[in-house]
Scaffold this motif. Structure first.
Motif, PDB file in Angstrom:
ATOM      1  N   PRO A  37      -6.030  -8.549  -4.906  1.00  0.00           N
ATOM      2  CA  PRO A  37      -4.830  -8.688  -5.742  1.00  0.00           C
ATOM      3  C   PRO A  37      -4.206  -7.364  -6.154  1.00  0.00           C
ATOM      4  CG  PRO A  37      -6.542 -10.221  -6.446  1.00  0.00           C
ATOM      5  CD  PRO A  37      -7.167  -9.313  -5.437  1.00  0.00           C
ATOM      6  N   ALA A  38      -5.016  -6.308  -6.282  1.00  0.00           N
ATOM      7  CA  ALA A  38      -4.488  -5.006  -6.700  1.00  0.00           C
ATOM      8  C   ALA A  38      -3.554  -4.393  -5.665  1.00  0.00           C
ATOM      9  CB  ALA A  38      -5.639  -4.044  -6.997  1.00  0.00           C
ATOM     10  N   ASP A  39      -3.573  -4.921  -4.441  1.00  0.00           N
ATOM     11  CA  ASP A  39      -2.680  -4.406  -3.402  1.00  0.00           C
ATOM     12  C   ASP A  39      -1.213  -4.651  -3.726  1.00  0.00           C
ATOM     13  OD1 ASP A  39      -4.677  -3.358  -1.874  1.00  0.00           O
ATOM     14  OD2 ASP A  39      -4.737  -4.986  -0.419  1.00  0.00           O
ATOM     15  N   VAL A  40      -0.954  -5.504  -4.702  1.00  0.00           N
ATOM     16  CA  VAL A  40       0.438  -5.747  -5.086  1.00  0.00           C
ATOM     17  C   VAL A  40       1.083  -4.466  -5.625  1.00  0.00           C
ATOM     18  CG1 VAL A  40       0.015  -6.439  -7.486  1.00  0.00           C
ATOM     19  CG2 VAL A  40       1.928  -7.446  -6.230  1.00  0.00           C
ATOM     20  N   LEU A  41       0.270  -3.539  -6.125  1.00  0.00           N
ATOM     21  CA  LEU A  41       0.782  -2.273  -6.642  1.00  0.00           C
ATOM     22  C   LEU A  41       0.794  -1.171  -5.591  1.00  0.00           C
ATOM     23  CD1 LEU A  41      -0.844  -2.249 -10.186  1.00  0.00           C
ATOM     24  CD2 LEU A  41       1.594  -2.330  -9.662  1.00  0.00           C
ATOM     25  N   ALA A  42       0.344  -1.496  -4.390  1.00  0.00           N
ATOM     26  CA  ALA A  42       0.310  -0.504  -3.313  1.00  0.00           C
ATOM     27  C   ALA A  42       1.238  -0.904  -2.167  1.00  0.00           C
ATOM     28  CB  ALA A  42      -1.121  -0.344  -2.799  1.00  0.00           C
ATOM     29  N   CYS A  43       2.122  -1.862  -2.441  1.00  0.00           N
ATOM     30  CA  CYS A  43       3.095  -2.319  -1.435  1.00  0.00           C
ATOM     31  C   CYS A  43       2.410  -2.883  -0.195  1.00  0.00           C
ATOM     32  CB  CYS A  43       4.052  -1.205  -1.047  1.00  0.00           C
ATOM     33  SG  CYS A  43       5.057  -0.605  -2.426  1.00  0.00           S
ATOM     34  N   ARG A  44       1.201  -3.438  -0.360  1.00  0.00           N
ATOM     35  CA  ARG A  44       0.503  -4.067   0.753  1.00  0.00           C
ATOM     36  C   ARG A  44       0.386  -5.573   0.577  1.00  0.00           C
ATOM     37  NH1 ARG A  44      -2.857   0.619   0.142  1.00  0.00           N
ATOM     38  NH2 ARG A  44      -4.384  -0.603  -1.041  1.00  0.00           N
TER      39      ARG A  44
END
Length: 316
Positions: A37-44
């Motif tokens: 879920p943290a990938d939402v902040l990495a544009c992934r």
């Protein structure tokens, strides 16, 4: 259940435990979507969910897969990364970004219907050591005398009454040494002379030292229970895995019953329980980790834990 309904695995990139579960599900022909879920902040990661009227549950788009959130068969909530602000943001903007992502993603994912192992809200509730200790005593475990405090006098009085006490963190934190390597805070003995004014700086967990002969990790996966005896020369066996030996053991009926009552109280389907075996053979409860490691114990003992986890997620 239709074979085209995927299992959603929520975890970080580096998670060997999830790797083996995903491999097992793939071998069974069960589709899997893995997501941090943290990938939402990495544009992934792209996410969209609509609410109100006849709106659908929404979708989740990773770099390789698109998932209809209404089609999820089950969710394996393992070890997602912490939300980290994009590089270059100011401290204030970064804080705002993290909080928006955390509450947006957490709320959307928590609404996914289907079996969770374990549900995000239930897992969070069961993380708190004081709550664990209270429930453990209520369901019938033998619980060591424990003090949680930031008061120096209370800590010194407890140490005086118990004779020998240990300290353990209330929550594991991501700590690093000066060289960048990970820093672990082990469960360790505390002498009365070590208790000073620094106790007042935060909350601490002190506990009577159990006179143990070995430890036990009991892993509950749905209806199946696996117990492994762990022998080590250290108070905290995690300090040196090379000096640890393992043996599968039977779980006493009273421990089995208490484990089931404990998980039922929190609404959990998985739990990794830690016990100490006293000199008289009794099992003393230490804690329960809702996302605890277990696969290395399967490799050491041959216990079919991966299959048990896959059974739970496959929902045959």
């Amino acid at each position: 259940m239709s074979k085209d309904r995927p299992v959603l695995v929520l975890t970080c990139v580096d998670d060997p435990t999830s790797d083996v579960v995903i491999h097992e599900l793939n071998n069974r022909g069960v589709p899997v979507v893995r997501c941090d879920p943290a990938d939402v902040l990495a544009c992934r990661l792209d996410v969209a969910a609509c609410f109100g009227g006849d709106a659908r549950a929404g979708y989740l788009q990773t770099e390789s897969r698109r998932l209809d959130l209404s089609a999820v068969r089950s969710v394996y909530y393992r070890r997602p990364s912490s939300y980290a602000a994009p590089r270059g943001m100011s401290v204030q903007d970064g804080r705002f970004s993290r909080e928006q992502a955390k509450h947006g993603m957490g709320g959307i994912l928590a609404n996914i219907r289907g079996r969770w192992v374990n549900h995000i809200w239930r897992a969070i509730e069961a993380e708190f050591k004081p709550t664990q200790l209270a429930v453990a005593g209520e369901v019938g475990f033998a619980v060591p005398k424990t003090l949680i405090t930031n008061n120096l006098d209370a800590a010194r009085d407890f140490a005086k009454d118990q004779g020998q006490i240990i300290y353990k963190p209330l929550q594991n934190s991501e700590l690093t040494r000066a060289d960048g390597n990970a820093l672990m805070v082990w469960t360790d003995l505390v002498s009365p002379g070590e208790l000073d004014e620094s106790v007042s700086l935060t909350m601490h967990l002190f506990q009577e030292c159990v006179d143990k002969v070995a430890d036990v990790r009991t892993t509950v996966i749905g209806d199946q229970i696996f117990s492994v005896r762990i022998d080590s020369p250290y108070l905290d066996w995690r300090q040196d895995y090379d000096q640890v030996t393992y043996a599968a053991v039977d779980t006493p009926p009273q421990i089995t019953d208490a484990c089931r009552r404990y998980l039922a109280r929190f609404g959990l389907l998985f739990g990794a329980f830690d016990f100490g075996i006293g000199q008289d053979g009794s099992w003393v409860w230490y804690e329960c980790n809702t996302g605890g490691q277990w696969h290395w114990l399967e490799l050491e003992t041959g216990l079919p834990m991966t299959a048990a986890l896959a059974d739970l997620l496959e929902i045959r």
